[in-house]
Design a protein around this motif. Structure first.
Motif, PDB file in Angstrom:
ATOM      1  N   ARG A   1       2.329  40.900  -1.974  1.00  0.00           N
ATOM      2  CA  ARG A   1       2.772  39.853  -2.685  1.00  0.00           C
ATOM      3  C   ARG A   1       1.873  39.334  -3.730  1.00  0.00           C
ATOM      4  N   GLY A   2       2.185  38.512  -4.512  1.00  0.00           N
ATOM      5  CA  GLY A   2       1.281  37.930  -5.599  1.00  0.00           C
ATOM      6  C   GLY A   2       0.511  38.892  -6.475  1.00  0.00           C
ATOM      7  N   GLU A   3      -0.923  38.841  -6.446  1.00  0.00           N
ATOM      8  CA  GLU A   3      -1.789  39.716  -7.284  1.00  0.00           C
ATOM      9  C   GLU A   3      -2.340  40.875  -6.532  1.00  0.00           C
ATOM     10  N   LEU A   4      -2.348  42.053  -7.293  1.00  0.00           N
ATOM     11  CA  LEU A   4      -3.233  43.115  -6.796  1.00  0.00           C
ATOM     12  C   LEU A   4      -3.985  43.557  -8.239  1.00  0.00           C
ATOM     13  N   ARG A   5      -5.241  43.516  -7.772  1.00  0.00           N
ATOM     14  CA  ARG A   5      -6.340  43.953  -8.817  1.00  0.00           C
ATOM     15  C   ARG A   5      -6.960  45.274  -8.297  1.00  0.00           C
ATOM     16  N   ILE A   6      -6.855  46.357  -8.905  1.00  0.00           N
ATOM     17  CA  ILE A   6      -7.382  47.606  -8.591  1.00  0.00           C
ATOM     18  C   ILE A   6      -8.558  47.944  -9.597  1.00  0.00           C
ATOM     19  N   GLU A   7      -9.751  48.148  -8.990  1.00  0.00           N
ATOM     20  CA  GLU A   7     -10.977  48.128  -9.663  1.00  0.00           C
ATOM     21  C   GLU A   7     -11.433  49.587  -9.489  1.00  0.00           C
ATOM     22  N   GLY A   8     -12.335  50.246 -10.612  1.00  0.00           N
ATOM     23  CA  GLY A   8     -12.625  51.514 -10.323  1.00  0.00           C
ATOM     24  C   GLY A   8     -11.992  52.575 -10.449  1.00  0.00           C
ATOM     25  N   LEU A   9     -10.934  52.500 -11.371  1.00  0.00           N
ATOM     26  CA  LEU A   9     -10.062  53.366 -11.542  1.00  0.00           C
ATOM     27  C   LEU A   9     -10.502  54.762 -12.388  1.00  0.00           C
ATOM     28  N   SER A  10     -11.739  54.551 -13.004  1.00  0.00           N
ATOM     29  CA  SER A  10     -12.571  55.633 -13.490  1.00  0.00           C
ATOM     30  C   SER A  10     -12.907  56.562 -12.572  1.00  0.00           C
ATOM     31  N   ASP A  11     -12.961  56.239 -11.154  1.00  0.00           N
ATOM     32  CA  ASP A  11     -13.089  57.362 -10.181  1.00  0.00           C
ATOM     33  C   ASP A  11     -11.965  57.996  -9.395  1.00  0.00           C
TER      34      ASP A  11
ATOM     35  N   LEU B   1       0.302  43.759   6.044  1.00  0.00           N
ATOM     36  CA  LEU B   1      -0.363  43.080   5.003  1.00  0.00           C
ATOM     37  C   LEU B   1       0.447  42.588   3.688  1.00  0.00           C
ATOM     38  N   GLN B   2       0.213  41.393   3.231  1.00  0.00           N
ATOM     39  CA  GLN B   2       1.224  40.548   2.234  1.00  0.00           C
ATOM     40  C   GLN B   2       0.279  40.376   1.073  1.00  0.00           C
ATOM     41  N   THR B   3      -1.214  40.005   1.527  1.00  0.00           N
ATOM     42  CA  THR B   3      -2.129  39.469   0.523  1.00  0.00           C
ATOM     43  C   THR B   3      -3.272  40.474   0.388  1.00  0.00           C
ATOM     44  N   LEU B   4      -3.500  41.116  -0.771  1.00  0.00           N
ATOM     45  CA  LEU B   4      -4.609  41.873  -0.760  1.00  0.00           C
ATOM     46  C   LEU B   4      -5.087  41.937  -2.464  1.00  0.00           C
ATOM     47  N   PRO B   5      -5.697  40.733  -2.934  1.00  0.00           N
ATOM     48  CA  PRO B   5      -5.767  40.607  -4.155  1.00  0.00           C
ATOM     49  C   PRO B   5      -6.701  41.638  -4.832  1.00  0.00           C
ATOM     50  N   LEU B   6      -7.663  42.406  -4.103  1.00  0.00           N
ATOM     51  CA  LEU B   6      -8.499  43.157  -4.721  1.00  0.00           C
ATOM     52  C   LEU B   6      -8.649  44.429  -4.061  1.00  0.00           C
ATOM     53  N   PHE B   7      -8.560  45.659  -4.704  1.00  0.00           N
ATOM     54  CA  PHE B   7      -8.947  46.773  -3.947  1.00  0.00           C
ATOM     55  C   PHE B   7      -9.600  47.817  -4.945  1.00  0.00           C
ATOM     56  N   PHE B   8     -10.921  48.240  -4.117  1.00  0.00           N
ATOM     57  CA  PHE B   8     -11.993  48.954  -4.754  1.00  0.00           C
ATOM     58  C   PHE B   8     -11.598  50.563  -4.657  1.00  0.00           C
ATOM     59  N   VAL B   9     -11.602  51.306  -5.625  1.00  0.00           N
ATOM     60  CA  VAL B   9     -11.432  52.673  -5.398  1.00  0.00           C
ATOM     61  C   VAL B   9     -12.765  53.276  -5.196  1.00  0.00           C
ATOM     62  N   GLY B  10     -13.003  53.892  -4.460  1.00  0.00           N
ATOM     63  CA  GLY B  10     -14.284  54.469  -4.108  1.00  0.00           C
ATOM     64  C   GLY B  10     -14.483  55.856  -4.629  1.00  0.00           C
ATOM     65  N   ASN B  11     -15.916  55.967  -4.756  1.00  0.00           N
ATOM     66  CA  ASN B  11     -16.149  57.308  -5.373  1.00  0.00           C
ATOM     67  C   ASN B  11     -16.156  58.452  -4.700  1.00  0.00           C
TER      68      ASN B  11
ATOM     69  N   ARG C   1      -2.158  39.920   7.982  1.00  0.00           N
ATOM     70  CA  ARG C   1      -1.241  39.771   6.777  1.00  0.00           C
ATOM     71  C   ARG C   1      -1.837  39.337   5.500  1.00  0.00           C
ATOM     72  N   HIS C   2      -3.073  38.652   5.736  1.00  0.00           N
ATOM     73  CA  HIS C   2      -3.589  38.078   4.392  1.00  0.00           C
ATOM     74  C   HIS C   2      -5.027  38.544   4.498  1.00  0.00           C
ATOM     75  N   LEU C   3      -5.571  39.696   3.527  1.00  0.00           N
ATOM     76  CA  LEU C   3      -6.756  39.834   3.365  1.00  0.00           C
ATOM     77  C   LEU C   3      -7.381  39.474   2.112  1.00  0.00           C
ATOM     78  N   GLU C   4      -7.793  38.062   1.926  1.00  0.00           N
ATOM     79  CA  GLU C   4      -8.120  37.459   0.931  1.00  0.00           C
ATOM     80  C   GLU C   4      -9.693  37.496   0.496  1.00  0.00           C
ATOM     81  N   ILE C   5      -9.714  38.210  -0.725  1.00  0.00           N
ATOM     82  CA  ILE C   5     -11.310  38.544  -1.240  1.00  0.00           C
ATOM     83  C   ILE C   5     -10.992  38.671  -2.865  1.00  0.00           C
TER      84      ILE C   5
END
Length: 1156
Positions: free
Chosen positions: A698-708, A665-675, A642-646
């Motif tokens: 819930r809460g915060e979602l940060r999506i990194e690597g949107l350039s890919d 899953l309720q907590t996923l504060p960070l998601f990396f977009v792979g190449n 339910r919570h993958l906190e990274i």
């Protein structure tokens, strides 16, 4: 603890009765055993409360026998819980592991021989648990326990009786202010209703009853009210009994045999037309219906009638309709000592036994301002004069164990006794944390969930919401305090008062233990262990204990981890901080019961795939794992996660494929977009579409690597951000752009295409309308997406509170943020090409109707800010703006300010030379003004219309002397900083409330020959800093008239030759700092007269070093009386006092409210 066992038995009954367990029973051939076990559990459950009561009232021998019976029951309940967990685990593994690339290995495991062996093993365990339960049930007749119907258990007692008279022997200290405030509330008349309510809320032992007694007997209250009544309510809120007690208090007559209608008539006869005060002491009732019945029966009385209630629960106040009760805090430390001293010593005795005073003050600190504890310990120590007697109190870590049985424990335990069953074990579990520890709410809820303490009454309710409600309930009952809240008033963390912590510890006894250097023996039946100090070793004895919680906030040493992990087969919670490696994956996989795993601050590079065998895992935390490169490829097997906190402090570059299958899953504060390259496809990297089904986030979602995501607009659409209604904060990050403000940029055709693709991706990332915060960084699009540029943006994102846009260098027009109805905070920074913000046609809608803070930084092309057409008919602009900061907007010419600037309190304009005038009549509420490298005209205008300023910073404005009125009208100014200006404004002498003045780097300013007028009127000045100024041979003469000056700092006055003899007139001076004044050759003899000077700092003044050398220097006799002298020359530090500190150079930039 009986209620907690009831709760455990209830959980077992639910597990035994569920369909999955019945299927497992059939599979492993134990259906009859499970049926018998269910019957036995029901029988035992019915007598638990009677067993607990008999244990308390029986003689010693029988009591111990019952205690042993209860302990055996608790042990088997724990073992049975583990058994059913194992059965459920195997069922999950069978369903999830038979397919995929691990199918072969699992299929081998579930071969016929293994299945038979496992069936036999489980059958034996079920039979053993059932037999142990039967043995316990057979003893019921021996103890003659009686079945009871278990409802919501409440303490059935009337509690202590209280009355309105203050005991003569009772010493009252520290409540004068509280008493005055309560009396003021009682004597406030209401024009809307005759009868109103005042509620005092506070934890047990704070003296709520005593305060109510003081108030009730005050002469102002006696004269103000025609009639006073006092009723001790306690736990039993029986309306009929309460009405009888009210009548008895009013008439001093018993009315035992009357019915409710007769009682009401008596109330009317005695209260009607009178201004009365009814004190309801010690109220616990949270039943709105019962309170309504009582308040309906009470006559309104004359105008000004009041009910004064005392309670430990905010919930009680809410039931009474009071949302803001009077919250009683602990008394102050000096008041605590006064109270303790009056009770522990006879008059003058403290002078004879001075050795006891120091111990007594330590004891008082332990009491944390709770009068009940202070009084109890003070009376215990009265007439005791041996130091050992006092030290025994000081060294006792649990204050609940001190005093008589009815002193502390009985009072505070009422708070526990009156908790519903489901809250009791949640409260007791908090003994896991040390005293004064700030407990994070989200963490606590996750721990409760991992232990199985949270039960949703409706399957549609999330356990996290249930846990939040549990937390709020405990907080409202004063069992938690010192809440820390976020910007939306949500509680983030809290503390437990030391006494409440002692209460929790007294309940759990040896089941919960905090490891310290003082813990020598580990109890046999320990279940929850925490360790918070690095210096404390991990005891070997733990390895054979049935531990369910291992919460370690220090590195336990990697060499012992494998042995530790392999021995903790019952763990539900494991937190291990700073692991060097995870070289025991097999051991980790054996922790089949684990629900909560925190490996934050670890040094490992890869998280072993063995973790994915933890089928019950609900929470996985990996904060600050800076070497972590990869998550397990088969994360999707963690079906209960339910919570993958990274966070971003790692070396991850992608998320594993299949993550999107974890729909809980309720907590996923960070998601990396792979190449999406060949190597990535081989690693089965998860793309943004993994978010498609994760609608519970819930809460915060940060999506990194949107350039890919180039050319992947459809995939971005599949992420379905618009469907994620529970997200509060969305952060969208492209790769950081190399080109920036620091140079010109020529865009290539490829970059132009990338910009178009970025727009397409951004079009697909529209969030849900519930979103509150949006952050966009390094966006590569040529423009913002249509959903942001839409004239209906206010309808698309009506709940958006905060926006931050940074480094989006290709966009030229900002979205119409001015129409967002809830927007309070807007930060826009480092965008090269943006020229203006898109306006919208309607002039009837307020412009930025809710905005409080606006920050515009480094926008070199921004030409205007505000509406294009400004007319009188338009709706107001920025009606709520309180903070406005604009910096490095070199092209800015037009700036729209609040049409009604009554809220603006802080204004900062830096390096905006094009802004020369603002259309604003006045700033009545402006407190802080920062002007840096702006035109003299703008400076003149803003100062002239800001009469309420308290802090003013002026930098790089040369012609200050031209201000017609100068600073004369700034009668509220307390802090003034003038930096890098060629002149000083006129009128400084009129700043009569100025407390701090800094003159810095004003090279052409010379006040050496000043006639004294500039400083003569500064009657409140406490701090003066003069630095980086040439041409000053001596200090301004007018300074001698500033007798209030406490701190004088002289820094880099390269021509200063002497300190004047009149320095002796600075009688309030406590600190003097001399830094890099090379021509200063000596100190005046008048230094001897500065009797209040306690700190002298001399830094890099080469001529003074020898003269001020201790004992030997010529100037030493002039400064030897100063307690603290610090002399620096180069890197050498000489000190001449018992205390030597390195004082920082004190430019008062930090003293006041300016921030850069």
């Amino acid at each position: 603890m009986a209620e907690q066992i009831v709760y455990g038995v209830d959980n077992l009954l639910m597990k035994v009765g569920c369909v999955a367990v019945e299927e497992i029973g059939l599979m492993y051939g134990v259906p009859k055993e499970l049926t018998k076990l269910q019957e036995t559990l029901s029988t035992i459950k019915d007598v638990i409360l009677d067993a607990e009561e008999q244990q308390q009232i029986s003689e010693l021998g029988r009591s111990r026998a019952i205690e042993s019976w209860v302990r055996r029951l608790k042990d088997v309940v724990y073992d049975a819980d583990d058994l059913f967990d194992d059965l459920a685990t195997e069922d999950l593994r069978r369903k999830t592991d038979v397919q995929g690339r691990f199918g072969r290995r699992v299929s081998d495991f579930f071969s016929s021989s293994n299945q038979v062996a496992f069936r036999v093993k489980m059958g034996h365990r079920v039979k053993e648990v059932r037999e142990r339960m039967d043995a316990i049930a057979n003893d019921i007749s021996k103890f003659n326990f009686n079945p009871r119907v278990i409802t919501e258990v409440r303490a059935e007692h009337r509690g202590r009786e209280t009355h309105s008279v203050v005991e003569k022997s009772h010493e009252i200290v520290g409540r004068d202010e509280n008493k005055r405030e309560i009396i003021d509330l009682l004597m406030q008349s209401s024009t809307q209703e005759n009868l109103s309510i005042v509620v005092i809320v506070g934890m047990g032992g704070l003296g709520k009853t005593t305060l109510a007694q003081l108030v009730c007997n005050d002469q102002r209250v006696v004269k103000y009210f025609d009639l006073k009544m006092w009723v001790c309510v306690s736990n039993d809120f029986d309306v009929k009994i309460l009405v009888r007690d009210i009548i008895k208090s009013a008439t001093n007559k018993d009315v035992e045999n009357l019915e409710l209608d007769q009682l009401q008539k008596l109330l009317q006869q005695n209260l009607d037309g009178k201004r009365y005060l009814l004190v309801l002491d010690d109220v616990w009732n949270e039943d709105l219906k019962k309170w309504g019945q009582l308040i309906t029966l009470l006559p309104a009385g004359a105008n000004g009638s009041k009910i004064l209630a005392t309670t430990r629960s905010i919930g009680v106040a809410s039931v009474m309709g009071i949302n803001s009760p009077y919250v009683l805090e602990a008394i102050k430390e000096d008041e605590s000592w006064d109270l303790f001293e009056s009770l522990a010593f006879t008059k003058g005795e403290e002078k004879v036994h001075s050795n006891l005073v120091a111990i007594g003050k330590d004891v008082v600190k332990m009491c944390k301002g709770v009068p009940l504890v202070i009084e109890t310990l003070g009376r215990m120590l009265y007439f005791k004069t041996r130091e050992s007697q006092w030290l025994s109190i000081k060294n006792n870590k649990n204050l609940m164990l001190l005093g008589n049985e009815n002193d502390i424990l009985s009072v505070l335990k009422l708070s526990y006794d009156n908790l519903p069953i489901h809250l009791k074990q949640c409260f007791a579990y908090c003994a896991l944390f040390p005293k004064d520890y700030r407990i994070e709410k989200k963490l606590l809820v996750q721990l409760w969930m991992a232990q199985g303490y949270l039960q949703a009454s409706d399957e549609n309710n999330d356990l996290e919401d249930v846990g939040d409600q549990y937390f709020e309930d405990l907080f409202s009952r004063s069992l938690f305090q010192e809440a820390e809240k976020d910007a939306y008033n949500n509680v983030l963390s809290c503390k437990m008062h030391d006494l409440i912590h002692d209460l929790a510890q007294s309940i759990v006894k040896s089941e919960v233990i905090i490891l310290t250097n003082y813990v020598e023996n580990i109890p046999k039946r320990i279940h929850h262990v925490s360790l918070f100090k690095r210096s404390v070793p991990m005891p070997k004895d733990l390895m054979v204990k049935p531990i369910r919680t291992l919460f370690v906030l220090s590195n336990p040493g990697s060499n012992r981890i494998a042995r530790l992990i392999s021995s903790f087969k019952c763990l539900r919670v494991m937190k291990l901080i700073g692991l060097l490696s995870l070289d025991a994956p097999t051991s980790l996989a054996k922790l089949s019961h684990l629900r909560y795993l925190d490996l934050s601050f670890g040094f490992f590079e890869i998280l072993p795939s063995a973790i994915t065998r933890l089928k019950h895992l609900q929470t996985l935390k990996l904060f600050h794992c800076q070497h972590l490169k990869e998550l397990p490829g088969n994360m999707k097997k963690l079906i209960n996660l339910r919570h993958l906190e990274i966070d971003k402090n790692n070396r991850l570059t992608y998320m594993p494929c299949g993550l999107g299958e974890l729909t809980m899953l309720q907590t996923l504060p960070l998601f990396f977009v792979g190449n999406d390259c060949e190597e990535s496809r081989q690693k089965r990297i998860g793309r943004l579409s993994e978010l498609k089904c994760l609608d519970s986030l819930r809460g915060e979602l940060r999506i990194e690597g949107l350039s890919d995501m180039r050319g992947s607009a459809l995939e971005a659409k599949e992420a379905n951000l618009e469907g994620k209604q529970y997200l509060q904060c969305l952060r969208l990050y492209w790769l950081e752009q190399k080109d920036s403000l620091w140079g010109t940029r020529t865009e290539t055709a490829e970059e132009s295409e990338e910009g178009s693709e970025a727009v397409s991706v951004m079009e697909s990332l529209q969030p849900h309308l519930n979103l509150k915060e949006l952050f966009i960084a390094n966006y590569e699009g040529l423009r913002f997406p249509n959903w942001m540029m839409d004239d209906g943006l206010g309808l698309l994102l009506p709940n958006l509170v905060k926006i931050e846009i940074s480094s989006c260098n290709r966009s030229q027009v900002l979205p119409p943020f001015g129409q967002l109805p809830s927007l309070k905070y807007l930060d826009i920074m480092q965008i090269d090409d943006v020229g203006y913000m898109r306006d919208y046609p309607s002039s009837e809608t307020p412009f930025f109707p809710s905005l409080k803070t606006l920050q515009l930084y480094w926008l070199p092309s921004l030409e205007r800010w505000g509406r294009r057409d400004i007319s009188v008919e338009q709706a107001p602009s920025f009606p709520c703006l309180s903070i406005l900061k604009i910096s490095h907007c070199s092209s800015l010419r037009s700036l729209s300010l609040p049409s009604s600037p009554s809220c603006l309190s802080q204004l900062e304009i830096r390096d905006c030379p094009g802004v020369t005038f603002l259309q604003v009549p006045s700033f009545h509420c402006l407190k802080d003004l920062w002007l840096d490298n702006t035109s003299t005209e703008l400076c003149l205008q803003l100062i002239s219309v800001s009469s309420s300023l308290k802090a003013l910073y002026i930098s790089e404005i040369d012609d200050l002397i031209s201000l017609p009125e100068g600073l004369r009208h700034l009668t509220s100014l307390k802090s003034l900083i003038i930096d890098n200006c060629d002149s000083l404004p006129q009128g400084i002498q009129y700043l009569t409330v100025l407390e701090s003045l800094d003159i810095i780097n004003c090279r052409e300013v010379n006040l050496s020959d000043d006639d004294g007028l500039q400083f003569q009127g500064l009657r409140s000045l406490r701090h003066l800093y003069l630095g980086w100024i040439r041409k000053w041979v001596s200090l301004p003469k007018g300074l001698q008239h500033v007798s209030t000056l406490e701190t004088l700092e002289l820094s880099r006055l390269y021509d200063l030759a002497t300190l004047p003899n009149w320095i002796a007139s600075l009688t309030s001076l406590t600190k003097l700092s001399l830094e890099e004044c090379p021509k200063l050759t000596s100190l005046p003899d008048e230094m001897r007269s500065l009797n209040n000077l306690h700190t002298l700092k001399i830094s890099y003044c080469r001529n003074l070093v020898k003269r001020c050398k201790k004992e030997a220097g010529e100037d030493w006799p002039r400064i030897s009386h100063i307690p603290e002298i610090i002399i620096k020359e180069g890197y050498t530090l000489f000190a001449s006092s018992m205390l030597c500190v390195n004082i920082q150079p004190m430019s008062y930039f930090l003293y006041f409210m300016f921030t850069i």
